[in-house]
Design a protein around this motif. Structure first.
Motif, PDB file in Angstrom:
ATOM      1  N   THR A  25     -44.367  68.301 -94.985  1.00 49.53           N
ATOM      2  CA  THR A  25     -43.167  69.114 -94.838  1.00 49.53           C
ATOM      3  C   THR A  25     -43.535  70.598 -94.861  1.00 49.53           C
ATOM      4  OG1 THR A  25     -42.058  67.402 -96.115  1.00 49.53           O
ATOM      5  CG2 THR A  25     -40.832  69.409 -95.710  1.00 49.53           C
ATOM      6  N   ALA A  26     -44.442  70.946 -95.753  1.00 46.55           N
ATOM      7  CA  ALA A  26     -44.844  72.347 -95.888  1.00 46.55           C
ATOM      8  C   ALA A  26     -45.427  72.880 -94.586  1.00 46.55           C
ATOM      9  CB  ALA A  26     -45.863  72.483 -97.019  1.00 46.55           C
ATOM     10  N   VAL A  27     -46.335  72.093 -93.986  1.00 47.31           N
ATOM     11  CA  VAL A  27     -46.971  72.507 -92.744  1.00 47.31           C
ATOM     12  C   VAL A  27     -45.944  72.614 -91.626  1.00 47.31           C
ATOM     13  CG1 VAL A  27     -48.488  71.641 -90.951  1.00 47.31           C
ATOM     14  CG2 VAL A  27     -49.259  71.661 -93.322  1.00 47.31           C
ATOM     15  N   ALA A  28     -45.042  71.618 -91.588  1.00 46.59           N
ATOM     16  CA  ALA A  28     -44.009  71.610 -90.559  1.00 46.59           C
ATOM     17  C   ALA A  28     -43.150  72.859 -90.669  1.00 46.59           C
ATOM     18  CB  ALA A  28     -43.152  70.361 -90.709  1.00 46.59           C
ATOM     19  N   LEU A  29     -42.803  73.229 -91.906  1.00 48.17           N
ATOM     20  CA  LEU A  29     -41.979  74.413 -92.108  1.00 48.17           C
ATOM     21  C   LEU A  29     -42.745  75.682 -91.755  1.00 48.17           C
ATOM     22  CD1 LEU A  29     -40.152  73.344 -95.360  1.00 48.17           C
ATOM     23  CD2 LEU A  29     -39.073  73.929 -93.193  1.00 48.17           C
ATOM     24  N   LEU A  30     -44.040  75.682 -92.069  1.00 50.44           N
ATOM     25  CA  LEU A  30     -44.872  76.838 -91.732  1.00 50.44           C
ATOM     26  C   LEU A  30     -44.789  77.127 -90.230  1.00 50.44           C
ATOM     27  CD1 LEU A  30     -47.335  78.812 -92.375  1.00 50.44           C
ATOM     28  CD2 LEU A  30     -48.778  76.904 -91.699  1.00 50.44           C
ATOM     29  N   ILE A  31     -44.920  76.077 -89.447  1.00 49.30           N
ATOM     30  CA  ILE A  31     -44.902  76.238 -87.993  1.00 49.30           C
ATOM     31  C   ILE A  31     -43.560  76.785 -87.527  1.00 49.30           C
ATOM     32  CG2 ILE A  31     -44.929  74.983 -85.810  1.00 49.30           C
ATOM     33  CD1 ILE A  31     -46.969  73.078 -87.060  1.00 49.30           C
ATOM     34  N   ILE A  32     -42.474  76.131 -87.997  1.00 56.65           N
ATOM     35  CA  ILE A  32     -41.161  76.502 -87.468  1.00 56.65           C
ATOM     36  C   ILE A  32     -40.747  77.881 -87.955  1.00 56.65           C
ATOM     37  CG2 ILE A  32     -39.614  75.495 -89.217  1.00 56.65           C
ATOM     38  CD1 ILE A  32     -38.266  74.263 -86.559  1.00 56.65           C
ATOM     39  N   VAL A  33     -41.121  78.214 -89.192  1.00 56.16           N
ATOM     40  CA  VAL A  33     -40.763  79.535 -89.716  1.00 56.16           C
ATOM     41  C   VAL A  33     -41.520  80.626 -88.952  1.00 56.16           C
ATOM     42  CG1 VAL A  33     -40.956  81.040 -91.734  1.00 56.16           C
ATOM     43  CG2 VAL A  33     -39.998  78.765 -91.985  1.00 56.16           C
ATOM     44  N   LEU A  87     -27.350  68.285 -92.015  1.00 50.33           N
ATOM     45  CA  LEU A  87     -27.809  69.400 -91.193  1.00 50.33           C
ATOM     46  C   LEU A  87     -28.967  70.132 -91.873  1.00 50.33           C
ATOM     47  CD1 LEU A  87     -26.773  70.503 -88.480  1.00 50.33           C
ATOM     48  CD2 LEU A  87     -25.697  72.351 -89.772  1.00 50.33           C
ATOM     49  N   THR A  88     -28.813  70.402 -93.172  1.00 49.89           N
ATOM     50  CA  THR A  88     -29.884  71.094 -93.898  1.00 49.89           C
ATOM     51  C   THR A  88     -31.173  70.301 -93.832  1.00 49.89           C
ATOM     52  OG1 THR A  88     -28.183  71.826 -95.423  1.00 49.89           O
ATOM     53  CG2 THR A  88     -30.450  72.215 -96.084  1.00 49.89           C
ATOM     54  N   ILE A  89     -31.062  68.994 -94.094  1.00 47.22           N
ATOM     55  CA  ILE A  89     -32.270  68.182 -94.094  1.00 47.22           C
ATOM     56  C   ILE A  89     -32.858  68.083 -92.691  1.00 47.22           C
ATOM     57  CG2 ILE A  89     -33.114  65.819 -94.422  1.00 47.22           C
ATOM     58  CD1 ILE A  89     -31.358  65.689 -96.899  1.00 47.22           C
ATOM     59  N   PHE A  90     -31.980  68.049 -91.695  1.00 47.72           N
ATOM     60  CA  PHE A  90     -32.502  67.999 -90.333  1.00 47.72           C
ATOM     61  C   PHE A  90     -33.250  69.291 -89.995  1.00 47.72           C
ATOM     62  CE2 PHE A  90     -32.235  68.824 -85.776  1.00 47.72           C
ATOM     63  CZ  PHE A  90     -32.914  67.707 -85.321  1.00 47.72           C
ATOM     64  N   LEU A  91     -32.632  70.423 -90.329  1.00 50.60           N
ATOM     65  CA  LEU A  91     -33.235  71.706 -89.948  1.00 50.60           C
ATOM     66  C   LEU A  91     -34.480  72.014 -90.770  1.00 50.60           C
ATOM     67  CD1 LEU A  91     -30.128  73.985 -89.386  1.00 50.60           C
ATOM     68  CD2 LEU A  91     -31.623  72.925 -87.685  1.00 50.60           C
ATOM     69  N   ALA A  92     -34.472  71.654 -92.060  1.00 48.89           N
ATOM     70  CA  ALA A  92     -35.568  72.106 -92.932  1.00 48.89           C
ATOM     71  C   ALA A  92     -36.461  70.979 -93.433  1.00 48.89           C
ATOM     72  CB  ALA A  92     -34.992  72.890 -94.116  1.00 48.89           C
ATOM     73  N   ALA A  93     -36.326  69.776 -92.887  1.00 46.78           N
ATOM     74  CA  ALA A  93     -37.237  68.715 -93.318  1.00 46.78           C
ATOM     75  C   ALA A  93     -37.598  67.759 -92.185  1.00 46.78           C
ATOM     76  CB  ALA A  93     -36.636  67.948 -94.492  1.00 46.78           C
TER      77      ALA A  93
END
Lengths: 366, 266, 306
Positions: free
Chosen positions: B118-126, C28-34
Motif C-alpha cells: 500500500t505504501a509503495v502504491a501511494l508513493l506512486i500515485i502521490v 470511496l476513501t478506500i478505493f482512492l487511497a488503498a
C-alpha cells in the motif's frame, strides 16, 4: 359491564391479506387470505402454534411488514402502506424492547415526546401511566435493573401512554413464570377495562386465550380457521385442528345420514348411533368426523350412547381420566369429576356404558 | 488440603503465559528506565536524570513532528470513525442484500494487503498527483491514514450494531419516532461506546504508523515515528528513550480510557 | 403483482440505495487511497524505469524478468538473481517461523487468560492490549536495546559467566525474528483469547468424563473449538510479518534485507520503480496464495470432520 361497551364499529379491518416470501412455485406463504374484523374496545386474540402467521399479521398491523396483497383498515381508513410511526397503534414486544439507556419515566415518555407533546402534558401523562401500572416508585430506575414482571409493566405503560387506537401485544407473557403470568393476565384485563382501548393479543397458549379474550381467531399454517368467542371456539370447533389445539378431545368417525335443524344422526362402526350438532355446510351424507370433549361424557348405568372396556384409570386429583376402548375399536377418554372422597367405582378391565351430554357432540371439518 | 483435579489446567501453559507477559514488559520497562539515565549512552547507567526529556522537549524537530502526528491522527481518526460508522450502519441489521458481501470485503481489503505494498502504491500515485496539482500538503497523509484506519474502526462498530436488539428501533418507530429521531434518541446513544472505542483505536493506529507515512510524506513532513526511525537508523541516544517513554505513557492513557468506556457500557 | 407488493419492492429498493449511499464515503476513501493505487502499481510493473526515478510510459517486461533473473551486463545472458531469491526465501521463512512461534507462545497465553476468573481476566486483557496499542517502532527499539552487544541480555550472560564475549545477535536473522515475534505476539493472543473466552468448559468436562487425557482434551476439544481464533491470529501475524519493514530495518542492519527493504531500495537509491512495483505485486501474490492455501486447507479439514 364491559361486554356491552363493545360496539359493532370496526377498529381494525383486515381484508384478504396475503403475505408470501419469495415468488413463484417456491414462495413461502406466511399468511393466506386472512380476513378479520376486530371490534372497538374488544380484547381480541390471535391464537395458534408458532409459525401459523399470527405474528406476521400483528407485524403488518403495526407497520413492520407489508402485505403482498389485501388491505388493512384502521377505523375505516387504509393504513396498509403507512410506516409504523404514522399509525396510531402501539406494540408491547415479546422481549419488551425497553430502551436500556433510559429510565422508566424516559421510556414511558418516549412516544409522547416523539409526537412533540408539550413538556407539562408529557410529565402528567407519564405520572398517570406509572400510576396505572403501579410503578410510580421506580420512575427514575434503569430498566435493566428490573424484574421481568416490572419490565412488562413498563412496556405496557410505554405503549399505552400515547393513547393508541389499538394496542398490539406480541406474546407478552411468554417470558414470565407461571405465577407471574397468572397475575399479569388479570392485570391486562384490568388495564383494558380501565383504558377502553382495543387489544389485539398474540399467543400460542390456549388457556391464556380462553380466559382473557372477548373473541379468538384460531390460526394454523397461514390461515384463519375459526373466529369466535371462547365458548364457541371450545364447544363448537369448526375444524379438526381447532378442536385438537384447544383442550382435549375425542375424535370419532361414522356415517352421517342427513342434517336437519343443525342436528344429524351418525352411525358408528359398532352400529351404535349418536346425535350430533352439524353446521349446515356439513356434508349431507357419508363418513364424517365428530368430537366429544372428555368432560362431556360420563360412565352411566344402563345402555348409554356408547359401550366400551376401561383400559386404564388415571387419577388427577380434581378429576379422574378413564381411558376406554370402544366396542368399535376406537380409543375414547372420559373425564369424571371426583365429587366424593371414596374414589371411583370403575376399574380397569370393566365393561361400561358411556352417555354423551345433550348437544355436546359436534361435527368438525376433517 | 488435597488438590482436586482441575478441568481447566493444562501442563506448562501457565508457565509459558507468565513468561510471555514478563518478556513483553521487560524490554519496555528497560527502555523507560534508561530514559532517566544521565549518561549519554543507553548501555551504562549513570544515575537518575530528566536531562533527556529536556533535550527532547527543546528539540524543535521533535515538537514539530509531534504536532504534525497529532494533527494527522485527529483528522484521520475522526474521518475514519464517521465513515466507518456510516458503513457499519449500511451493512448490518437487514436481510442480506446484493452487494453487502462486496462492501464488507472492500472495507476489509487494507487488512489483507501488506503495508509496504500500500505504501509503495501511494508513493506512486502521490508523486503523480503532486506533479499534476502542485499540492503537497498534509492532505495525502490524512487520506492515506483515513483509509487504513477505516477497517479497524469499522469492525468494533459493526460488532456492536450486530449485538444491538433490532426491536429497540422498531419500538421507537412504533412510538411515532421518525427515522432520524430514532437514530438520534436510540441508535446513536447505544452505539456511542463502540464509536468512541473505534475512534481511539483509529487515533492510536494513525499515531503509530511508520511505513505508509515514510513513503507518502513529502520533505519536512516527518511525523514522530518517521522522525524516530530516521534517528534510530543513524544510531540511538537516550533522547529516543525519553520520547518513547512519553509516547508510551500516552498509549497507556488511551488504553485505560478505552477499557473504562467499554466496561462502563456492558 | 399487486400494488402492495410493488410497495415492498419499492421500499427495499429505497433502502438499498440509502445503504449504498451510507457506505460510499468509506468505499470511496478506500478505493482512492488503498485499492485504486494497487492497479497503478500493477501498471507500473510493466513500464520502463525513468532516469531519475518514476517511469517512462513505454511497455517493458524487464521489471518482471528482473524479479527473478539478472542480466549480465557484458553478454546479456540471464542468470537466476540469487540475491533476490535469498531475500524472498528469508522473508517467507521468517514470516512463517514468526507465525508458528507466536502461535506456540500465544496459545498458552490466551488459554491462561481465558481460564482466569472474571475480574482478573479484565486485568490480563488490559496487560495484553497495552503492547498491542503501543507503537511498533518503540517496541522494536526496546528489543534492540536488550539484544545489542552492550545490552541487558549479553551483560547478564557475561556476569553469570556463561559467556566470555558478547553474542552478536543484532543485525542477524535471529534479531529480526526475535523482534517480529515480540511485536506481533499480541496480534496472535487477542483473537485466540476471543475464541477461548467463549469456550464452554462443560465440553472439556465431558471430555474428561469420557476418559480423555489432558493432551487428548487439548487436541480433540480445545484446539478445534479455538480454530477460528487461531486462523484469524495466523493471518493477522503472517501478513504484516512477510511485509515487515521496521524490524528488518532496525534490527537487521543493512544486509539482512526482507521484501520491504528490497522494495524500498528500488524506490530510493535503485531508481527502478517498475522493479519495485513488480516486487510489490510479487509479495501480494505470495500473501494471496498463502491465504488461499490456508483457508482451503482448513475448510477441507472441516468437511472431513463433519
Amino acid at each position: 359491564m364491559k361486554n356491552t361497551t363493545i360496539s359493532d364499529d370496526c377498529a381494525v379491518d383486515i381484508r384478504a391479506v396475503r403475505k408470501a416470501y419469495g415468488a413463484g412455485e417456491s414462495a413461502f406463504v406466511a399468511l393466506d387470505n386472512a380476513t378479520v374484523s376486530v371490534r372497538e374496545n374488544e380484547f381480541f386474540t390471535l391464537l395458534g402454534p408458532s409459525g401459523c402467521g399470527k405474528t406476521t399479521l400483528l407485524r403488518m398491523i403495526a407497520g413492520f411488514d407489508y402485505p403482498t396483497s389485501g388491505e388493512i383498515l384502521l377505523n375505516g381508513s387504509d393504513i396498509t402502506s403507512l410506516p409504523p410511526f404514522q399509525r396510531p397503534v402501539n406494540t408491547v414486544f415479546q422481549n419488551y424492547a425497553l430502551f436500556p439507556h433510559m429510565t422508566v419515566a424516559e421510556n414511558v415518555a418516549f412516544g409522547l415526546e416523539a409526537l412533540g407533546k408539550p413538556r407539562t402534558e408529557v410529565k402528567a401523562r407519564v405520572a398517570e401511566m406509572l400510576r396505572l401500572v403501579q410503578l410510580e416508585h421506580l420512575a427514575g430506575r434503569r430498566t435493566n435493573q428490573m424484574s421481568g414482571g416490572q419490565q412488562q409493566r413498563v412496556a405496557l405503560a410505554r405503549a399505552l401512554a400515547p393513547q393508541p387506537k389499538v394496542l398490539l401485544l406480541d406474546e407478552p407473557l411468554s417470558a414470565l413464570d407461571y405465577k407471574l403470568r397468572k397475575e399479569m393476565q388479570s392485570e391486562l384485563k384490568r388495564l383494558q377495562y380501565e383504558t377502553g382501548i382495543t387489544f389485539i393479543f398474540v399467543t400460542h397458549d390456549q388457556e391464556e386465550a380462553l380466559t382473557m379474550s372477548d373473541r379468538i381467531a384460531v390460526m394454523s399454517a397461514g390461515r384463519i380457521l375459526q373466529i369466535g368467542t371462547p365458548r364457541e371456539i371450545y364447544n363448537r370447533p369448526a375444524d379438526r385442528f381447532v378442536a385438537s389445539f384447544i383442550g382435549e378431545t375425542n375424535f370419532l368417525t361414522g356415517a352421517l345420514h342427513g342434517v336437519a335443524n343443525g342436528k344429524a344422526k351418525i352411525t358408528l362402526k359398532s352400529g351404535q348411533s349418536v346425535v350430533v350438532n352439524a353446521a349446515s355446510d356439513a356434508p349431507a351424507s357419508g363418513d364424517v368426523t365428530f368430537i366429544v370433549r372428555p368432560e362431556h361424557a360420563s360412565v352411566v348405568e344402563g345402555s348409554g350412547d356408547l359401550r366400551g372396556i376401561v383400559e386404564k384409570v388415571v387419577y388427577f386429583g380434581t378429576d379422574t381420566h378413564l381411558h376406554l376402548r370402544l366396542s368399535g375399536g376406537e380409543a375414547f377418554t372420559v373425564r369424571q369429576q371426583n365429587g366424593s372422597v371414596s374414589g371411583s367405582a370403575v376399574e380397569a378391565g370393566q365393561a361400561v356404558a358411556v352417555a354423551i351430554a345433550e348437544g355436546a357432540a359436534q361435527v368438525v371439518r376433517a | 488440603m488435597r488438590k482436586g483435579f482441575s478441568v481447566r489446567h493444562q501442563p506448562g501453559f501457565t508457565a509459558i503465559a507468565i513468561a510471555c507477559f514478563a518478556l513483553l514488559y521487560l524490554p519496555v520497562v528497560t527502555l523507560v528506565v534508561y530514559a532517566f539515565n544521565s549518561a549519554p549512552s543507553v548501555a551504562a547507567w549513570g544515575g537518575f536524570s530528566l536531562h533527556w526529556f529536556e533535550v527532547a522537549l527543546t528539540n524543535s524537530d521533535v515538537i514539530d513532528a509531534s504536532v504534525r502526528s497529532f494533527q494527522i491522527a485527529t483528522v484521520a481518526a475522526t474521518l475514519a470513525t464517521v465513515f466507518a460508522t456510516m458503513a457499519a450502519l449500511a451493512t448490518t441489521r437487514t436481510r442480506r442484500y446484493r452487494g453487502q458481501t462486496f462492501i464488507y470485503a472492500f472495507i476489509n481489503q487494507p487488512l489483507m494487503v501488506p503495508e509496504i505494498v500500500t505504501a509503495v502504491a501511494l508513493l506512486i500515485i502521490v508523486a503523480q498527483l503532486k506533479a499534476v496539482t502542485g499540492y503537497s500538503g498534509l492532505g495525502y497523509l490524512i487520506a492515506a491514514h483515513t483509509a487504513f484506519c477505516i477497517p479497524f474502526a469499522y469492525l468494533p462498530i459493526r460488532a456492536r450494531l450486530e449485538n444491538m436488539d433490532l426491536s429497540l428501533e422498531r419500538a421507537a418507530a412504533d412510538l411515532y419516532a421518525k427515522p432520524l429521531y430514532t437514530f438520534r434518541r436510540v441508535t446513536l446513544p447505544l452505539l456511542w461506546p463502540g464509536i468512541l472505542g473505534a475512534f481511539m483505536l483509529a487515533f492510536v493506529l494513525s499515531l503509530d504508523d511508520v511505513v505508509i507515512t515514510e513513503f507518502v510524506k513529502s520533505g519536512g513532513q516527518d511525523t514522530l515515528p518517521t522522525y524516530m526511525l530516521g534517528q534510530i537508523r543513524r544510531g540511538i541516544t537516550p533522547e529516543m528513550n525519553a520520547i518513547s517513554t512519553a509516547f508510551l505513557l500516552l498509549s497507556v492513557v488511551i488504553v485505560t480510557l478505552f477499557f473504562v468506556v467499554s466496561r462502563k457500557c456492558t | 403483482m399487486t400494488s402492495a407488493n410493488d410497495l415492498t419492492t419499492k421500499l427495499e429498493a429505497v433502502d438499498a440505495r440509502r445503504r449504498w449511499l451510507l457506505a460510499s464515503p468509506a468505499l470511496l476513501t478506500i478505493f482512492l487511497a488503498a485499492i485504486g493505487p494497487l492497479f497503478i502499481v500493477l501498471a507500473y510493473s510493466f513500464l520502463t524505469p525513468g532516469d531519475y526515478g518514476d517511469v517512462k510510459w513505454q511497455f517493458s517486461p524487464d521489471a518482471w524478468i528482473g524479479v527473478f533473473f539478472e542480466r549480465d551486463i557484458f553478454d546479456d545472458t540471464l542468470s537466476l538473481a540469487t540475491a533476490h531469491v535469498d531475500i524472498f526465501w528469508r522473508s517467507v521463512k521468517l514470516a512463517l517461523i514468526t507465525t508458528v512461534a507466536t502461535l506456540f507462545f500465544g496459545f498458552p497465553t490466551a488459554y491462561f487468560m481465558a481460564t482466569r476468573n472474571e475480574r482478573s481476566r479484565d486485568l490480563w486483557q488490559f496487560l495484553i492490549t497495552i503492547p498491542f496499542w503501543t507503537n511498533l517502532l518503540i517496541r522494536t527499539l526496546a528489543i534492540l536495546q536488550i539484544i545489542r552487544n552492550e545490552g541487558i541480555l549479553n551483560t547478564a550472560l557475561i556476569k553469570l559467566g556463561m559467556i566470555q564475549e558478547p553474542i552478536q545477535i543484532l543485525f542477524t536473522d535471529t534479531a529480526i525474528l526475535i523482534g517480529m515475534v515480540y511485536v506481533y505476539l499480541p496480534l496472535m493472543v487477542l483473537p485466540i483469547y476471543a475464541s477461548l473466552e467463549r469456550l464452554d468448559f462443560r465440553l472439556v468436562e465431558a471430555g474428561y468424563d469420557l476418559y480423555a487425557t489432558r493432551w487428548r482434551v487439548l487436541r480433540k476439544i480445545i484446539l478445534p473449538l479455538a480454530k477460528p481464533g487461531i486462523i484469524a491470529g495466523s493471518i493477522l501475524v503472517f501478513i504484516p510479518a512477510i511485509g515487515a519493514f521496521v524490524s528488518p530495518s532496525v534490527l537487521g542492519g543493512g544486509k539482512n534485507m526482507m521484501f520491504s527493504n528490497l522494495i524500498e531500495l528500488q524506490f530510493g537509491q535503485g531508481r527502478n520503480w517498475p522493479l519495485g512495483s513488480a516486487l510489490s505485486i510479487t509479495v501480494m501474490i505470495i500473501v494471496m496464495a498463502a491465504l488461499l492455501v490456508y483457508v482451503r486447507n482448513n475448510s477441507a479439514k472441516d468437511e472431513r470432520h463433519a
